[in-house]
Design a protein around this motif. Structure first.
Motif, PDB file in Angstrom:
ATOM      1  N   ILE A  54       0.788  -1.224   0.000  1.00 25.86           N
ATOM      2  CA  ILE A  54       0.000   0.000   0.000  1.00 25.86           C
ATOM      3  C   ILE A  54       0.824   1.280   0.000  1.00 25.86           C
ATOM      4  O   ILE A  54       0.257   2.369  -0.063  1.00 25.86           O
ATOM      5  N   THR A  55       2.155   1.188   0.049  1.00 22.29           N
ATOM      6  CA  THR A  55       2.944   2.415   0.137  1.00 22.29           C
ATOM      7  C   THR A  55       2.773   3.317  -1.072  1.00 22.29           C
ATOM      8  O   THR A  55       2.950   4.523  -0.982  1.00 22.29           O
ATOM      9  N   GLY A  56       2.425   2.772  -2.235  1.00 28.34           N
ATOM     10  CA  GLY A  56       2.286   3.597  -3.430  1.00 28.34           C
ATOM     11  C   GLY A  56       0.903   4.162  -3.646  1.00 28.34           C
ATOM     12  O   GLY A  56       0.644   4.756  -4.692  1.00 28.34           O
ATOM     13  N   LEU A  60      -4.419   7.623  -0.345  1.00 26.39           N
ATOM     14  CA  LEU A  60      -4.751   7.088   0.969  1.00 26.39           C
ATOM     15  C   LEU A  60      -4.328   8.087   2.048  1.00 26.39           C
ATOM     16  O   LEU A  60      -3.147   8.405   2.199  1.00 26.39           O
ATOM     17  N   ILE A  61      -5.316   8.609   2.782  1.00 29.85           N
ATOM     18  CA  ILE A  61      -5.026   9.639   3.784  1.00 29.85           C
ATOM     19  C   ILE A  61      -5.307   9.163   5.206  1.00 29.85           C
ATOM     20  O   ILE A  61      -4.926   9.818   6.171  1.00 29.85           O
ATOM     21  N   ASN A  62      -5.963   8.032   5.359  1.00 28.61           N
ATOM     22  CA  ASN A  62      -6.296   7.548   6.702  1.00 28.61           C
ATOM     23  C   ASN A  62      -6.147   6.031   6.738  1.00 28.61           C
ATOM     24  O   ASN A  62      -6.897   5.312   6.092  1.00 28.61           O
ATOM     25  N   ALA A  85       9.215  -0.258   4.499  1.00 26.57           N
ATOM     26  CA  ALA A  85       7.887   0.034   3.971  1.00 26.57           C
ATOM     27  C   ALA A  85       7.008   0.669   5.037  1.00 26.57           C
ATOM     28  O   ALA A  85       6.260   1.614   4.773  1.00 26.57           O
ATOM     29  N   PHE A  86       7.113   0.154   6.265  1.00 28.41           N
ATOM     30  CA  PHE A  86       6.317   0.729   7.349  1.00 28.41           C
ATOM     31  C   PHE A  86       6.760   2.154   7.656  1.00 28.41           C
ATOM     32  O   PHE A  86       5.943   3.041   7.911  1.00 28.41           O
ATOM     33  N   LYS A  87       8.059   2.388   7.595  1.00 35.11           N
ATOM     34  CA  LYS A  87       8.592   3.729   7.840  1.00 35.11           C
ATOM     35  C   LYS A  87       8.027   4.720   6.836  1.00 35.11           C
ATOM     36  O   LYS A  87       7.790   5.895   7.164  1.00 35.11           O
ATOM     37  N   MET A  91       0.483   7.878   6.857  1.00 30.41           N
ATOM     38  CA  MET A  91      -0.918   8.123   7.174  1.00 30.41           C
ATOM     39  C   MET A  91      -1.453   7.224   8.295  1.00 30.41           C
ATOM     40  O   MET A  91      -2.640   7.190   8.555  1.00 30.41           O
ATOM     41  N   VAL A  92      -0.555   6.497   8.976  1.00 30.24           N
ATOM     42  CA  VAL A  92      -1.009   5.624  10.059  1.00 30.24           C
ATOM     43  C   VAL A  92      -1.504   6.489  11.220  1.00 30.24           C
ATOM     44  O   VAL A  92      -0.815   7.405  11.663  1.00 30.24           O
TER      45      VAL A  92
END
Length: 202
Positions: A54-56, A60-62, A85-87, A91-92
């Motif tokens: 989902i990084t790309g 995605l804002i939320n 990737a988590f870094k 938007m987390v």
């Protein structure tokens, strides 16, 4: 398991998968949902292979995510790739968060990784190390408890943290990057609750 056809819902803007306990992975073409703005994954405790997918997703804002699984249970990417990737996920949402580390892992991470240090909206973090069979493996290949110390050092949290829980950690001490000159308060000045459980080597 989600059907792959869900990735053809190109106009989808909100997807709520909260409390899907058995959901293990998102479809590999999940980022085809290029209009997705809200993704809720609360309490999806078995979910893997998520951040790299989902990084790309630029719209995605939320992202509601409270459990992040990393380690050898991921067969498609290394531990370092998962954490990188988590870094990159900006938007987390904040609040309570748990990072579950499945060992052993063949990756040896540098302490300067700072994979979560910029996430200043996390108030409560729990690090949970899993795999009771890991000790012999680590002693033979990774240098024993020093490996877990290096790994935890790369996961140094932001100084805004209020509550910290550490479970199953096999290191003999907290990482040096966490207590500059033996002064933990300089790294985590706002900490009001510290819980260490099953940390048998401390």
């Amino acid at each position: 398991m989600l059907p792959n056809s869900i990735t053809k819902l190109y106009n989808l803007q909100t997807l709520d998968l909260s409390y899907c306990w058995s959901l293990k992975e998102l479809p590999k073409s999940f980022n085809n949902l290029f209009n997705l703005r809200v993704l809720r994954l609360d309490r999806c405790g078995s979910l893997t292979l998520m951040p790299c997918i989902i990084t790309g997703m630029s719209k995605l804002i939320n992202l509601d995510l409270d459990i992040f699984n990393v380690g050898e249970m991921h067969s498609h990417s290394s531990l370092k790739q998962q954490l990188e990737a988590f870094k990159a996920l900006k938007m987390v949402r904040g609040g309570d968060f748990e990072i579950v580390i499945h060992l052993p892992s063949s990756d040896v991470l540098a302490t300067e990784g700072d994979y979560i240090r910029d996430k200043d909206n996390f108030d409560n973090i729990r690090f949970r190390f899993l795999n009771k069979e890991r000790r012999d493996y680590e002693e033979e290949l990774l240098g024993g408890s020093d490996y877990e110390e290096k790994l935890l050092g790369a996961l140094r949290p932001h100084g805004n943290l209020i509550k910290l829980k550490l479970s199953g950690y096999g290191g003999g001490r907290l990482p040096r990057s966490w207590h500059i000159e033996d002064n933990l308060v300089s790294v985590l000045p706002n900490l009001v609750q510290l819980e260490l459980s099953e940390c048998c080597e401390l």
